[in-house]
Design an enzyme around this catalytic site. Sequence first.
Site, mmCIF file in Angstrom:
data_model
loop_
_atom_site.group_PDB
_atom_site.id
_atom_site.type_symbol
_atom_site.label_atom_id
_atom_site.label_comp_id
_atom_site.label_asym_id
_atom_site.label_seq_id
_atom_site.Cartn_x
_atom_site.Cartn_y
_atom_site.Cartn_z
ATOM 1 C CE LYS A 184 34.070 2.247 0.124
ATOM 2 N NZ LYS A 184 32.775 2.767 0.600
ATOM 3 N N GLY A 236 36.376 -2.473 9.125
ATOM 4 C CA GLY A 236 35.028 -2.887 8.751
ATOM 5 C C GLY A 236 34.773 -4.311 9.199
ATOM 6 C CB THR A 238 35.360 -10.561 10.412
ATOM 7 O OG1 THR A 238 35.706 -9.905 11.642
ATOM 8 C CG2 THR A 238 36.233 -11.782 10.254
ATOM 9 C CD GLU A 239 30.331 -11.045 4.598
ATOM 10 O OE1 GLU A 239 29.744 -10.345 5.459
ATOM 11 O OE2 GLU A 239 29.797 -11.382 3.531
ATOM 12 N N GLY A 241 37.076 -8.053 5.410
ATOM 13 C CA GLY A 241 38.499 -8.094 5.740
ATOM 14 C C GLY A 241 39.163 -9.354 5.192
ATOM 15 C CD GLU A 258 39.376 -1.667 14.264
ATOM 16 O OE1 GLU A 258 38.678 -2.662 14.569
ATOM 17 O OE2 GLU A 258 38.980 -0.510 14.300
ATOM 18 C CB CYS A 292 34.923 -2.719 16.060
ATOM 19 S SG CYS A 292 35.956 -1.275 16.294
ATOM 20 C CD GLU A 389 31.209 -6.697 15.269
ATOM 21 O OE1 GLU A 389 31.372 -7.014 14.082
ATOM 22 O OE2 GLU A 389 31.930 -5.863 15.847
#
Length: 478
Positions: A184, A236, A238-239, A241, A258, A292, A389
């Site tokens: 996706k 994508g 961290t949230e 992830g 990642e 990133c 970030e």
Amino acid sequence: MSQLWEYAPAPESRDIANLKPAYKMFVDGEFVEGSGEPLKTINPGTEEVLAEVSTASPSDVDTAVKVARRAYDRVWGKMPGTERAKYIYRIARLIQERSRELAVLESLDNGKPIKESRDVDVPTAAAHFFYHAGWADKLSYAGYGPDPRPLGVAGQVIPWNFPLLMAAWKIAPALATGNTVVLKPAETTPLTALVLAEIIQQADLPPGVVNILPGAGDTGAALVGHADVDKVAFTGSTEVGKLIQSQLAGTGKKLTLELGGKAANIVFDDAPVDQAVEGIVNGIFFNQGHVCCAGSRLLLQESIAEEFLEKLRIRVSTLRVGDPLDKNTDVGAINSREQLTKIQELAAAGEAEGAERWTSACPLPDKGFYFAPTVFSGVSQAMRIAREEIFGPVLSVLTFRTPDEAVAKANNTPYGLSAGIWTDKGSRILWAAQKMRAGVVWANTFNRFDPTAPFGGYQESGFGREGGRAGLEAYLDV
Ligand code: NAP
Ligand code: MG
């Protein structure tokens, strides 16, 4: 003064992109209408609508996973590596043949400068397929046993910052190791992944081996949560992830994440200043800072800080911001209004918390999403702009006195994706690199990507490696 130098416009022709009014999803070797709500993708450089793209509903996800399973069982999972390699090699060659089209389309859909999509994204995407074509028949020499087996169906979700390149990072190793794929792309940048689907069709890859499903976060959630997916690869925030990690806990699915980063770029007092300035600029303003592993925290040794900052501001003020299709553009458009708002909000927080803001006086286009390159000095470790970030063209500058202090500050982050070290001393590079809690450490350079080098994070930057021999492990049953 160099910033007064006038450049004539040098736009690349948008006709090269072969833009179509509508794009469909790619399932079982065919382009088909999805049953989700179609989305409109825009050019962030102008805010115009580029195309309508059909999206996958949960039942389309289910169909695609079934198709990928069948292709795995009947064809791809048992095909000899020497045969798989030929297809992967063909995909790499076709990416090269259609490189101009892909580069222009990427810049239109994403907003990144054409010189970056042309010179970095597209060639590196091809390189990933070439490199992994080489592994397909040599897996028994990779150090994972005499006959390492694939996992099955890989569900892959990628972000908008390197749309084609992230698709290549995900698909190439999966194919080399004998897995089939459902991928996706990000909602705001689906187009180059769908041209990659055309290339995959052109390469005669057996139907169902790669399926590409545009859609929003809910499509991604349906894919990673699908019971018949054996491996999930996500790049994508961290949230999201963390959400995926908890969703997958206890399912036995293999997972690689990642995620974000807040990399330190450390400049010691013996570093060659002009060279380091170039590297710092590339580290944070490349791809509008939507990277990133961006060097978003500059750590300067106190004795050189003032001189360095002066040179840095002069250099940053020469960056040309504007039309992504202009070959002279250094910094293109921010990918979405949402991302622009997030950058503006964090920059405002930097000012409110007392950092000193310097913003390039460069002119910005009237339409589209743009943010002028910005450098914050006098930043302390507790400020949001030192911790969060920003994912934009904003650099936070901190200082240090001793090497130990530099390392302590560099590691003072929940992330751990990358780091940079600038010094004339080889022994100091080795010393600092060993102490850095980051997956990638660059020395006297930054943002260098190569398919042979493993890439990945520590802590909240995720786990698992992509690229190199180490990256194969994520797709093998070992
Ligand atoms: P994101 O929301 O994590 O999106 C990444 C991908 O995951 C997209 O394809 C997204 O779909 C999809 N997604 C969203 N929710 C999902 C869910 N619950 N389950 C499965 N897939 C899901 O990241 P973003 O919105 O693109 O960017 C937000 C922040 O993430 C950035 O500001 C930056 O800090 C960080 N980021 C990091 C990287 C990196 O390379 N590590 C790349 C991009 C962004 P949609 O496209 O529809 O949202
Ligand atoms: Mg777009």
